[in-house]
Design a protein around this motif. Structure first.
Motif, PDB file in Angstrom:
ATOM      1  N   SER A  26      22.228  24.821  17.630  1.00 29.51           N
ATOM      2  CA  SER A  26      22.857  24.024  18.682  1.00 29.51           C
ATOM      3  C   SER A  26      23.175  24.874  19.896  1.00 29.51           C
ATOM      4  O   SER A  26      23.035  24.439  21.033  1.00 29.51           O
ATOM      5  CB  SER A  26      24.135  23.378  18.163  1.00 29.51           C
ATOM      6  N   THR A  27      23.582  26.118  19.628  1.00 35.03           N
ATOM      7  CA  THR A  27      23.876  27.018  20.742  1.00 35.03           C
ATOM      8  C   THR A  27      22.635  27.237  21.589  1.00 35.03           C
ATOM      9  O   THR A  27      22.687  27.179  22.822  1.00 35.03           O
ATOM     10  CB  THR A  27      24.397  28.354  20.197  1.00 35.03           C
ATOM     11  N   SER A  33      22.702  26.250   8.487  1.00 28.92           N
ATOM     12  CA  SER A  33      23.863  25.869   9.289  1.00 28.92           C
ATOM     13  C   SER A  33      24.544  27.102   9.866  1.00 28.92           C
ATOM     14  O   SER A  33      24.701  28.098   9.174  1.00 28.92           O
ATOM     15  CB  SER A  33      24.834  25.081   8.404  1.00 28.92           C
ATOM     16  N   GLY A  34      24.886  27.040  11.136  1.00 26.13           N
ATOM     17  CA  GLY A  34      25.600  28.137  11.762  1.00 26.13           C
ATOM     18  C   GLY A  34      24.702  29.234  12.274  1.00 26.13           C
ATOM     19  O   GLY A  34      25.179  30.245  12.754  1.00 26.13           O
TER      20      GLY A  34
HETATM   21  N1  LIG Z   1      32.431  27.024  21.187  1.00 23.28           N
HETATM   22  C1  LIG Z   1      32.367  27.894  20.164  1.00 23.28           C
HETATM   23  N2  LIG Z   1      33.371  28.745  19.950  1.00 23.28           N
HETATM   24  C2  LIG Z   1      33.340  29.617  18.939  1.00 23.28           C
HETATM   25  N3  LIG Z   1      32.358  29.719  18.082  1.00 23.28           N
HETATM   26  C3  LIG Z   1      31.282  28.901  18.224  1.00 23.28           C
HETATM   27  C4  LIG Z   1      31.250  27.959  19.270  1.00 23.28           C
HETATM   28  N4  LIG Z   1      30.092  27.254  19.170  1.00 23.28           N
HETATM   29  C5  LIG Z   1      29.441  27.778  18.111  1.00 23.28           C
HETATM   30  N5  LIG Z   1      30.142  28.750  17.535  1.00 23.28           N
HETATM   31  C6  LIG Z   1      29.764  29.546  16.419  1.00 23.28           C
HETATM   32  O1  LIG Z   1      28.498  30.026  16.676  1.00 23.28           O
HETATM   33  C7  LIG Z   1      27.681  29.952  15.501  1.00 23.28           C
HETATM   34  C8  LIG Z   1      26.486  29.102  15.795  1.00 23.28           C
HETATM   35  O2  LIG Z   1      26.912  27.763  15.950  1.00 23.28           O
HETATM   36  P1  LIG Z   1      25.889  26.579  16.168  1.00 23.28           P
HETATM   37  O3  LIG Z   1      26.691  25.352  16.426  1.00 23.28           O
HETATM   38  O4  LIG Z   1      24.899  26.971  17.172  1.00 23.28           O
HETATM   39  O5  LIG Z   1      25.204  26.481  14.723  1.00 23.28           O
HETATM   40  P2  LIG Z   1      24.111  25.465  14.230  1.00 23.28           P
HETATM   41  O6  LIG Z   1      22.964  26.273  13.863  1.00 23.28           O
HETATM   42  O7  LIG Z   1      23.935  24.371  15.188  1.00 23.28           O
HETATM   43  O8  LIG Z   1      24.772  24.911  12.875  1.00 23.28           O
HETATM   44  P3  LIG Z   1      24.700  23.421  12.269  1.00 23.28           P
HETATM   45  O9  LIG Z   1      23.375  23.338  11.579  1.00 23.28           O
HETATM   46  O10 LIG Z   1      25.805  23.400  11.277  1.00 23.28           O
HETATM   47  O11 LIG Z   1      24.866  22.477  13.390  1.00 23.28           O
HETATM   48  C9  LIG Z   1      28.546  29.404  14.427  1.00 23.28           C
HETATM   49  O12 LIG Z   1      29.073  30.467  13.679  1.00 23.28           O
HETATM   50  C10 LIG Z   1      29.659  28.731  15.174  1.00 23.28           C
HETATM   51  O13 LIG Z   1      30.862  28.788  14.439  1.00 23.28           O
END
Ligand SMILES: Nc1ncnc2c1ncn2[C@@H]1O[C@H](COP(=O)(O)OP(=O)(O)OP(=O)(O)O)[C@@H](O)[C@H]1O
Ligand SMILES: [Mg+2]
Lengths: 250, 816
Positions: free
Chosen positions: A52-53, A47-48
């Motif tokens: 998703s990004t 996670s994180g």
């Molecule tokens: N709009 C935003 N503003 C600030 N920080 C962000 C934003 N979107 C994502 N982050 C940060 O960027 C990092 C990556 O986030 P992301 O949502 O891509 O993680 P993820 O791998 O999809 O996690 P999960 O498995 O929990 O969905 C995280 O630390 C998150 O807090």
């Protein structure tokens, strides 16, 4: 992965930094990624880590802070908002964890929605929507509202919405996250079927079992691709054995 | 009581905690309540406030009689007054008075004063005392011929005599005669009627005891009811007397236009600052204004109710917790209503401040001569009204949101805030939307009314008065202070005309007894040779006394015949000029020139020598009146208005005109100095005030509706953020999102407009009698105002729509 043929997607040293309250979050820290036409790629990671990004950059919901992105040979990393909306509408199909169907619209209208933004004729839209709904086995529920469907059914409608526009690529962010395992498997089957029919799919998932549905599994850690493996043996029809072989890239 | 206190404290804390909401709500309410308080303070000042400076004003009554055609509320003759005074026992005392003017001469510049000529019991009847010296007494009537006395107003004493403490028992010169000042009236007595307060009171000289005097009706009568007597009983007594008078004096006391065989009517009403006939008009106009501000307040209520609904959704959890903790529903509704009441009271307080401000400038709409002493200030009636309206307002806007909030589903509110997993769309047509539709509809009604009155004012001010008002100077000359015989007076007027005409910048000069469109005029019975009046026909016609060159100076064209000339003198054959309407009505197709009329059934005939075009005479908005003019040289008055047509700005020649007149006679009094254009514009001051007020209210309503629409659309956009994010992820462009939001707003606008237009069609018909030159369903106004409202509404929706396009799909989707 051969580079002889032009990949459908090419990310080159893509970085994404979020600035919040003077804190910088490096969600993606120099990501390289190629996805070929017709490929089925899964992305996993803690996670994180930026899954998703990455997906939202692939889907042109967001643009990278640095780096280059070619979609189907076209450089798309520096497009304007409206140009990105256009490409999103025509070339990308999204499937979300929480379905994101619009409550006021019927199943039919939900599937039709991206097509209306394209200015297709009524008749065109109708054939495409019906076709898509038939593909996911929801044609008989066309007039229902999302609230009248089960979660699995809603996700199938969401898949129909994503494919109705015949996009270049399907992006799915934990499509089974809100579903029980039976419904989750049904959706995975659906994706696999679409893949067999030629669709390019990029799917984020937590579930290692589902990761192996893909041709290639990508592991993200702290915004970097840390491992890529080709899945050589796929889960057989009964789901009995699960064997993979690794080919480390990074 | 303890619970109320607790509710109040909690309510105040909640409002304090969300200052933005409180501020907007209080401002909106202040606007709505302030508008109502303002109009009410107008009604209060014009119709409700008791007479000032008199004793027990509720026991004072006015007595009206009537001549042949003046309607119920006419003035009375001296003999009739005596018959009433001596014949009725319902009154402690009954007094008569009439307005009087006098030129005050002496050390300073001569000045024309307005005052009253009163019976000796006038002050006793009103219960007005003296500030210094004494007031008038019945025995003063007898001395009026020989050693006249006068009582001065406190204001005149201060203004003109520098509050000279030795003035009492000294003499001053009024109309060239020495008068002994016997007293200064009490400071707070400003006369009975609205308008310029009287500055002196002379004892009335009883007229000669002749039968004809009964027909000369110029007195107003005021009586003080005996303890226990009612106005009705007094009226019945006077009616009996009037019936007797009709028998004894049929020539003067029997028959009216409507009822030729009955006694002339006599009417007793409560004495008031404004006559009964005018009260009706004022009640009509202010009633209409009250209705309009009522609409503004309703809009404000809908607006604040919407704010409360939005707040209730924010406070869902708080309310759910209260309910879960066992607070009864009633208790909760009471708590929420207490909050609304706090808001309404704050709004009312601020609205009252607004009224304090408006009461200062509203009287300035009226010419000082009509509105002198108009007091719109806040008294207990206004305070009570504000309190009641505020409380009602609090209930109206607070009850529905409170009930709604207390009815919510406990479980779903406590569970979490996200609700169902699906994306919430716009949802069903909820209360909030209904409230916005109401606001749009009401503001459309108000705006259409304002538009109609504005157009009516435009039509009225651009209507052709029948004369050319540009570049004409008016000044009234009073010759009372100058001792002149009739012949001297005529010579004097001639010289005035000659000398002023010779001044540089002057094109032509005339004298006229009646000032055009001043609201009044002069009427007299007319007998037309060869014309047989119908049984009930009103043969009293409007007339004016004018010098040669009047028509040229006013710019009234002749249709036929000639102007008065130097030859039309006292000894020469009597002549008249009539207007087209006169000729049409009484001579039909025949040539009017050479026809004969007379103003006295026994007097000599006057020959028609000219026909002038129709003009406006008394009021700007009157129907064409039959009118005739007689020459100044064949019968003048001691005060005439000088009309000077100039080449440039008429006020530029004023100094030289004034110097010339003073040069001719230094005791001449000049007053009512004005230009004809100003005079015309003042003739519309009521219409202007109504139009301006309605426009202010209309704009306020428009603003409120726009705020309401904006609020609901912003709320909808906020609620739909997620949906908008999804749509954007699916490729919706900016245009798609703007259309999506605007479409919703336009739907509300459309429903509201249809309802508002329908209501306006029904409502504006009721006020068609108040409109001039524009139909109550004027399509241009209806279409134009709807377009205006639509543009403003579109703007109000466009801002949230723009905001919707700035939704970041990433952020929206993260909160799935
Ligand atoms: N709009 C935003 N503003 C600030 N920080 C962000 C934003 N979107 C994502 N982050 C940060 O960027 C990092 C990556 O986030 P992301 O949502 O891509 O993680 P993820 O791998 O999809 O996690 P999960 O498995 O929990 O969905 C995280 O630390 C998150 O807090
Ligand atoms: Mg994620």
């Amino acid at each position: 992965m051969s580079a002889s043929k032009q990949p459908l997607i090419r990310l080159q040293d893509v970085k994404k930094v979020f600035f919040t309250d003077e804190v910088e979050t490096h969600a993606l820290a120099g990501t390289h990624l190629d996805i070929a036409n017709g490929e089925y790629v899964s992305i996993t990671g803690p996670s994180g880590c930026g899954k998703s990004t990455l997906l939202s950059i692939l889907g042109l919901l967001d643009s990278p802070t640095e780096g280059k992105y070619w979609l189907n040979g076209k450089l798309v990393s520096d497009l304007s908002l409206s140009e990105r909306a256009l490409i999103r509408n025509r070339e990308v199909g999204f499937i979300f964890q929480s379905f994101n169907l619009i409550g006021d619209l019927s199943v039919y209208e939900n599937v039709e929605l991206p097509l209306t933004y394209r200015g297709l004729s009524n008749a065109d839209r109708k054939t495409r929507v019906t076709e898509a709904l038939e593909k996911v086995g929801m044609a008989h529920r066309a007039k229902h509202l999302p609230s009248q469907l089960s979660g699995g059914q809603q996700q199938r409608v969401a898949v129909a919405r994503a494919v109705a526009g015949q996009p270049l690529i399907l992006l799915a962010d934990e499509p089974t996250g809100n579903l029980d395992s039976k419904n989750g498997e049904a959706v995975m089957d659906l994706l696999r079927e679409l893949h067999r029919g030629g669709a390019t799919i990029c799917m984020v998932t937590h579930d290692p079992r589902y990761a192996t549905f893909a041709d290639r599994a990508i592991y993200l850690f702290d915004g970097r691709v840390v491992k890529e493996e080709m899945v050589t043996f796929k889960q057989d029809e009964e789901g009995a054995s699960l064997v993979g072989s690794h080919a480390e890239v990074v | 009581m303890g619970i109320l206190w607790q509710d109040l404290r909690y309510g105040a804390r909640m409002l304090w905690k969300s200052p933005g909401f409180t501020l907007v709500a209080v401002a909106v309410l202040a606007l709505g309540i302030g508008a109502n308080t303002t109009i009410f303070s107008m009604i209060n000042g014009l119709l409700l406030r008791p007479l000032v400076g008199v004793e027990t004003p509720d026991r004072l009554v006015a007595v009206y009689t009537s001549d042949y055609s003046s309607g119920l509320y006419g003035s009375s003759s001296y003999p009739d007054y005596l018959s009433f005074r001596d014949g009725a026992n319902s009154f402690e005392t009954l007094a008569a008075y009439e307005s009087a003017v006098a030129s005050l001469t002496g050390n300073d510049e001569p000045e024309r004063l307005r005052g009253e000529s009163v019976t000796g019991n006038y002050f006793q009847t009103l219960g007005v005392g003296a500030f210094a010296g004494r007031t008038l007494l019945p025995e003063d009537e007898a001395t009026a011929g020989g050693n006249p006395v006068v009582v001065l107003s406190h204001n005149l004493w201060q203004r003109r005599f520098n509050s000279d403490p030795t003035l009492v028992n000294r003499t001053i010169t009024l109309d060239g005669r020495a008068h002994t000042v016997v007293g200064i009236a009490a400071e707070n007595f400003r006369g009975l009627h609205l308008g310029a307060p009287p500055e002196f009171w002379l004892p009335m000289m009883p007229p000669p005891d002749e039968p004809a005097e009964r027909g000369s009706r110029g007195l107003m009568i005021v009586g003080r009811l005996r303890a226990g007597a009612t106005a009705e009983a007094a009226g019945a007594q006077l009616k009996a007397i009037a019936a007797r008078l009709a028998q004894d004096f049929p020539d003067t006391n029997r028959g009216t236009l409507e009822r030729p065989d009955e006694p002339r009517p006599v009417t007793v009403t409560a004495e008031s600052r404004i006559g009964p006939k005018q009260r009706e008009t004022i009640a009509g106009v202010t009633g209409m204004l009250m209705l309009m501000v009522g609409l503004v307040l309703l809009i404000a209520c809908a607006n604040v109710a919407n704010l409360l609904l939005a707040r209730a959704s924010v406070r869902r959890r708080e309310i759910a917790i209260r309910l879960a903790l066992g607070s009864g529903r009633l208790r909760l509704v009471r708590q929420l209503l207490t909050e609304s009441m706090c808001l309404a009271m704050l709004g009312g307080l601020l609205g009252l401040l607004l009224t304090l401000w408006t009461s200062d400038f509203l009287p300035k709409f009226f010419p000082a001569e009509d509105a002198g002493g108009l007091d719109l200030s806040v008294d207990w009636r206004v305070l009570a009204f504000t309190l009641v309206v505020s409380l009602l307002t609090g209930v109206v806007f607070g009850l529905v949101p409170a009930l709604q909030a207390s009815r919510q589903n406990l479980l779903s509110a406590l569970k979490d805030d996200t609700g169902a997993p699906e994306v919430r769309g716009f949802g069903r047509f909820g209360l909030r939307n209904a409230l916005v539709v109401v606001q749009v509809a009401l503001s459309l009604i108000l705006l259409i009314c304002a538009g109609l009155f504005m157009r009516s004012l435009r039509a009225a001010s651009s209507s052709d008065p029948g004369f050319n008002a540009e570049n004409v100077l008016l000044t009234r000359m009073e010759t009372r202070g100058v001792k002149m015989g009739r012949e001297e007076e005529q010579l004097f007027y001639q010289r005035v005309q000659e000398q002023v005409t010779a001044l540089p910048g002057v094109r032509s000069v005339a004298l006229s007894y009646i000032v055009p469109v001043s609201g009044g005029g002069m009427r007299t019975s007319v007998f037309i040779e060869g014309y047989q009046p119908k049984p009930n026909e009103d043969t009293e016609l409007n007339t004016n006394i004018v010098s040669p060159n009047y028509f040229k100076t006013m710019g009234i064209p002749f249709v036929q015949g000639r102007d008065f000339g130097a030859a039309d003198t006292k000894g020469a054959p009597g002549v008249v000029i009539v207007n087209e309407e006169f000729a049409r009505r009484y001579f039909g197709g025949a040539n009017p020139l050479g026809k004969r009329v007379r103003t006295d059934s026994e007097g000599p005939y006057l020959e028609v020598v000219g026909v002038a075009k129709n003009a406006k005479y008394r009021r700007l908005l009157e129907e064409p009146l039959p009118f005739f003019y007689t020459p100044l040289a064949q019968g003048g008055m001691s005060s005439m208005t000088l009309l000077v047509r100039t080449n440039g700005d008429p006020l530029d020649v004023l100094p030289s005109v004034r110097a010339e007149l003073k040069n001719l006679n230094k005791n001449l009094t000049l007053y009512q100095i004005n230009t004809l254009t100003t005079q015309l514009s003042e003739a519309l001051s009521n219409e202007r005030m109504v139009a301006v007020l309605l426009t202010v209210f209309g704009v306020a309503a428009l603003l409120l509706a726009a705020i309401g629409l904006y609020g609901v659309m912003s709320y909808a956009v906020a609620r739909r953020t997620h949906e908008i994010g999804v749509r954007m992820a699916l490729g919706a462009g900016k245009g798609d999102i703007i259309r999506l939001v605007l479409w919703q707003g336009m739907l509300l606008l459309f429903i509201g407009s249809v309802a508002g237009l329908a209501a306006s069609f029904a409502l504006t018909r009721l006020m068609s009698s108040l409109l001039y030159g524009v139909s109550a369903t004027d399509p241009l106004t209806f279409v134009g105002i709807t377009a205006l409202l639509s543009v403003v509404a579109l703007l109000a929706c466009y801002v949230p729509a723009r905001r919707a396009t700035r939704v970041d799909p990433m952020v929206a989707l993260r909160y799935e």
